[in-house]
Write a protein that holds these residues in place. Structure first.
Motif, PDB file in Angstrom:
ATOM      1  N   ASP A  94       0.864  -1.174   0.000  1.00 28.75           N
ATOM      2  CA  ASP A  94       0.000   0.000   0.000  1.00 28.75           C
ATOM      3  C   ASP A  94       0.904   1.228   0.000  1.00 28.75           C
ATOM      4  N   TYR A  95       0.592   2.132  -0.917  1.00 29.86           N
ATOM      5  CA  TYR A  95       1.419   3.345  -1.026  1.00 29.86           C
ATOM      6  C   TYR A  95       0.664   4.561  -0.509  1.00 29.86           C
ATOM      7  N   SER A  96      -0.133   4.373   0.517  1.00 27.66           N
ATOM      8  CA  SER A  96      -0.878   5.526   1.034  1.00 27.66           C
ATOM      9  C   SER A  96       0.034   6.380   1.918  1.00 27.66           C
ATOM     10  N   GLU A  97      -0.543   7.434   2.457  1.00 26.13           N
ATOM     11  CA  GLU A  97       0.196   8.411   3.259  1.00 26.13           C
ATOM     12  C   GLU A  97       1.102   7.740   4.283  1.00 26.13           C
ATOM     13  N   LYS A  98       2.205   8.413   4.577  1.00 30.50           N
ATOM     14  CA  LYS A  98       3.066   7.929   5.648  1.00 30.50           C
ATOM     15  C   LYS A  98       2.311   7.967   6.966  1.00 30.50           C
ATOM     16  N   VAL A  99       2.652   7.063   7.850  1.00 33.50           N
ATOM     17  CA  VAL A  99       2.093   7.053   9.195  1.00 33.50           C
ATOM     18  C   VAL A  99       3.276   7.270  10.137  1.00 33.50           C
ATOM     19  N   ASN A 100       3.137   8.180  11.066  1.00 33.29           N
ATOM     20  CA  ASN A 100       4.265   8.520  11.949  1.00 33.29           C
ATOM     21  C   ASN A 100       5.514   8.856  11.130  1.00 33.29           C
ATOM     22  N   TYR A 101       5.333   9.588  10.053  1.00 33.89           N
ATOM     23  CA  TYR A 101       6.423   9.969   9.149  1.00 33.89           C
ATOM     24  C   TYR A 101       7.117   8.758   8.533  1.00 33.89           C
ATOM     25  N   SER A 127      14.416  -0.922  19.090  1.00 37.54           N
ATOM     26  CA  SER A 127      14.965   0.432  19.205  1.00 37.54           C
ATOM     27  C   SER A 127      14.428   1.359  18.113  1.00 37.54           C
ATOM     28  N   GLY A 128      14.248   2.643  18.457  1.00 38.14           N
ATOM     29  CA  GLY A 128      13.791   3.580  17.439  1.00 38.14           C
ATOM     30  C   GLY A 128      13.517   4.945  18.016  1.00 38.14           C
ATOM     31  N   SER A 129      13.427   5.931  17.107  1.00 36.77           N
ATOM     32  CA  SER A 129      13.336   7.303  17.589  1.00 36.77           C
ATOM     33  C   SER A 129      11.968   7.933  17.378  1.00 36.77           C
ATOM     34  N   ASN A 130      10.964   7.165  16.944  1.00 36.27           N
ATOM     35  CA  ASN A 130       9.620   7.748  16.947  1.00 36.27           C
ATOM     36  C   ASN A 130       8.621   6.750  17.527  1.00 36.27           C
ATOM     37  N   ALA A 131       7.362   7.141  17.538  1.00 31.93           N
ATOM     38  CA  ALA A 131       6.382   6.327  18.270  1.00 31.93           C
ATOM     39  C   ALA A 131       5.652   5.341  17.366  1.00 31.93           C
ATOM     40  N   ASP A 132       6.184   5.100  16.167  1.00 32.36           N
ATOM     41  CA  ASP A 132       5.544   4.114  15.293  1.00 32.36           C
ATOM     42  C   ASP A 132       5.544   2.760  15.998  1.00 32.36           C
ATOM     43  N   GLY A 133       4.466   2.016  15.806  1.00 34.00           N
ATOM     44  CA  GLY A 133       4.381   0.694  16.422  1.00 34.00           C
ATOM     45  C   GLY A 133       3.560   0.669  17.692  1.00 34.00           C
ATOM     46  N   VAL A 134       3.449   1.816  18.350  1.00 34.17           N
ATOM     47  CA  VAL A 134       2.750   1.842  19.637  1.00 34.17           C
ATOM     48  C   VAL A 134       1.258   1.550  19.453  1.00 34.17           C
ATOM     49  N   ASN A 135       0.622   2.243  18.492  1.00 36.02           N
ATOM     50  CA  ASN A 135      -0.794   1.967  18.236  1.00 36.02           C
ATOM     51  C   ASN A 135      -1.002   0.542  17.754  1.00 36.02           C
ATOM     52  N   GLY A 136      -0.069   0.073  16.969  1.00 35.28           N
ATOM     53  CA  GLY A 136      -0.153  -1.301  16.472  1.00 35.28           C
ATOM     54  C   GLY A 136      -0.100  -2.321  17.595  1.00 35.28           C
ATOM     55  N   LEU A 137       0.756  -2.051  18.583  1.00 33.52           N
ATOM     56  CA  LEU A 137       0.821  -2.960  19.734  1.00 33.52           C
ATOM     57  C   LEU A 137      -0.512  -2.966  20.480  1.00 33.52           C
ATOM     58  N   LYS A 138      -1.121  -1.793  20.584  1.00 33.12           N
ATOM     59  CA  LYS A 138      -2.429  -1.713  21.257  1.00 33.12           C
ATOM     60  C   LYS A 138      -3.444  -2.585  20.522  1.00 33.12           C
ATOM     61  N   ALA A 158      16.147   4.726  22.738  1.00 30.72           N
ATOM     62  CA  ALA A 158      15.155   4.126  23.647  1.00 30.72           C
ATOM     63  C   ALA A 158      13.721   4.602  23.410  1.00 30.72           C
ATOM     64  N   PHE A 159      13.555   5.687  22.646  1.00 31.76           N
ATOM     65  CA  PHE A 159      12.255   6.354  22.586  1.00 31.76           C
ATOM     66  C   PHE A 159      11.101   5.411  22.206  1.00 31.76           C
ATOM     67  N   MET A 160      11.288   4.649  21.148  1.00 30.65           N
ATOM     68  CA  MET A 160      10.186   3.823  20.640  1.00 30.65           C
ATOM     69  C   MET A 160       9.723   2.784  21.661  1.00 30.65           C
ATOM     70  N   PRO A 161      10.611   1.940  22.183  1.00 28.74           N
ATOM     71  CA  PRO A 161      10.135   0.988  23.192  1.00 28.74           C
ATOM     72  C   PRO A 161       9.645   1.684  24.474  1.00 28.74           C
ATOM     73  N   GLN A 162      10.231   2.836  24.767  1.00 27.10           N
ATOM     74  CA  GLN A 162       9.768   3.587  25.949  1.00 27.10           C
ATOM     75  C   GLN A 162       8.316   4.035  25.784  1.00 27.10           C
ATOM     76  N   GLN A 163       8.018   4.574  24.604  1.00 26.44           N
ATOM     77  CA  GLN A 163       6.645   5.009  24.322  1.00 26.44           C
ATOM     78  C   GLN A 163       5.678   3.839  24.439  1.00 26.44           C
ATOM     79  N   ALA A 164       6.115   2.695  23.916  1.00 24.95           N
ATOM     80  CA  ALA A 164       5.265   1.507  23.985  1.00 24.95           C
ATOM     81  C   ALA A 164       5.008   1.134  25.445  1.00 24.95           C
TER      82      ALA A 164
END
Lengths: 187, 273
Positions: A94-101, A127-138, A158-164
């Motif tokens: 799918d080539y739709s809009e970026k999600v979380n950049y 590891s990662g520097s944005n919050a992508d994946g957090v909604n997906g985990l929910k 640490a940001f990404m796993p921290q946000q999760a």
């Protein structure tokens, strides 16, 4: 979890090193597909599957649209497309809009897989520097799936796993050293 | 979004409503993407319930327009995948340039960025005068935007880089005039583009072409619909004409594949019989 039907690993900055350390230790007998969604620059397409296939006995390939998702194969999300999972266990792109950049967005794969694999899904966020994946985990959690993160202490970024950890009820927090055994025991 | 608000059964209901009320057939679309977009719109518009959503789509023609616009993917770029445009520039278009007239079909043109990119290539190859680009989409709203030829100035840096990577030698900014936050592309680029609605699911072949481009459209279709659309392209393509698809798309699974030969490294096939 036993009889896992799919393991999806999402990561961004600092996650490649984790994969390079963990994949060599994954048993070639795993009975589920491993789907990897990693943020990266466009255009470096074939490099990641090539790089990773040198590190494991399992077959590594880029996920193709309409391809049936089979156990014992490591699939890599192509760059610049979202990778979605269909109810009939095939991939869609799918080539739709970026999600979380991000495109591929980890959220898009986690979320579409959640309903398909339900309580047989394990989502691992590295590891990662944005919050992508957090909604997906929910979403994965709400369908009965398992949410696992890399220990933020051990993450390069640490940001990404921290946000999760902050927003999702996480089932397991793993150091890099503990990941291979955790994965091997999912079969 | 946690649990999806609109489930598979409800998606099926909406799709059969669309077919019945408006003649738009989305039943051959890949479900995961469609469902994701329907849910996205449902949350975005804060619709109180499915019944109201369904009623709105069926009865309110303005909302129906919005619905179609939002559930189809209209993300596109100028000179996206520069290598592809290099192949057009260096191989495909020069060969077609030996013909007295070049008809090009850009199927699923969305807001027109590719149509203008191709127009620029044709102009630089001195082929624009004898070419005609039919740019089609099922969605009238995006075609209106395409016909205006105005894109956000913010994107021009990226498009200019793509253009240079594709082998463009001119100053990209010479192709447009900046107006406030918009880049308005030169009228001469538009003269040879015909924007028109065409639905790949339900409409037939309408001409014979020497080049058909349909990039990142087939990924949204299921296999049956992909087969059908590839046959439509085959019917619409002259012998020795070219068919161009998106980077992750292929004709390999299709019956038409045996009639085509692929150009090295690019998703471009030539019809050889």
């Amino acid at each position: 979890m036993k009889n896992c039907e799919a393991l999806i690993i999402g990561g961004s900055a600092g996650s490649l090193d984790v994969l390079l350390r963990v994949l060599p230790l994954i048993s070639p007998d795993v009975k589920f597909p491993v789907i990897i969604v990693i943020h990266r620059k466009n255009g470096s397409d074939s490099l990641l599957p090539e790089l990773l296939s040198g590190k494991t006995q399992l077959q590594v390939k880029e996920a193709e649209e309409k391809e049936a998702i089979l156990p014992g194969i490591i699939y890599i999300a192509p760059s610049d497309y979202h990778l979605l999972i269909e109810m009939n266990k095939t991939f869609s792109l799918d080539y739709s809009e970026k999600v979380n950049y991000s495109r591929p967005a980890i959220d898009a794969t986690f979320q579409t897989a959640a309903e398909v694999y339900q309580n047989k899904l394990v989502c691992l966020l590295l590891s990662g520097s944005n919050a992508d994946g957090v909604n997906g985990l929910k979403t994965a959690k709400s369908w009965g799936g398992m949410a696992v993160i890399q220990d933020p202490e051990s993450a390069q970024v640490a940001f990404m796993p921290q946000q999760a950890k902050l927003h999702v009820k996480i089932d397991r927090i793993l150091s890099i050293e503990d990941m291979p055994e955790f994965i091997n025991l999912l079969s | 979004m946690e649990l999806p608000l609109i489930n598979d059964e409800q998606v099926e209901l909406l799709l059969s409503d669309l077919l019945e009320n408006y003649g738009y057939d989305f039943t051959g679309y890949s479900k995961a993407s469609l469902k994701r977009r329907i849910n996205r719109l449902y949350s975005l518009d804060k619709i109180p319930g499915f019944a109201e959503f369904r009623y709105k789509i069926s009865r309110d023609s303005l909302y129906f327009k919005r619905f179609v616009e939002q559930i189809t993917v209209n993300v596109t770029e100028m000179f996206r995948d520069p290598g592809f445009f290099t192949a057009l520039r260096e191989t495909v278009l020069p060969r077609l340039g030996t013909y007295p007239f070049i008809r090009i079909w850009l199927a699923g043109c969305s807001t027109g960025e590719e149509a203008y990119s191709i127009s620029i290539l044709l102009k630089e190859l001195n082929l624009l005068d004898k070419s005609l680009i039919y740019a089609t989409d099922l969605n009238p709203a995006v075609l209106e935007k395409a016909a205006q030829g105005m894109f956000s100035l913010n994107y021009m840096k990226q498009y200019s880089e793509n253009y240079i990577l594709s082998g463009g030698k001119n100053d990209f900014s010479s192709y447009y005039t900046a107006k406030y936050s918009l880049a308005k592309f030169n009228e001469e680029l538009k003269h040879k583009i015909i924007f028109s609605t065409h639905n790949l699911v339900s409409d037939h072949s309408f001409n014979e072409f020497q080049l058909i481009l349909c990039r990142n459209v087939l990924i949204y279709f299921d296999r049956d619909l992909q087969h059908k659309v590839l046959e439509l392209f085959d019917e619409s393509l002259d012998e020795l004409g070219y068919l161009a698809l998106g980077t992750k798309e292929t004709i390999d699974f299709s019956k038409i594949a045996r009639k085509y030969k692929r150009l090295q490294n690019e998703k471009i096939w030539r019809k050889i019989s």
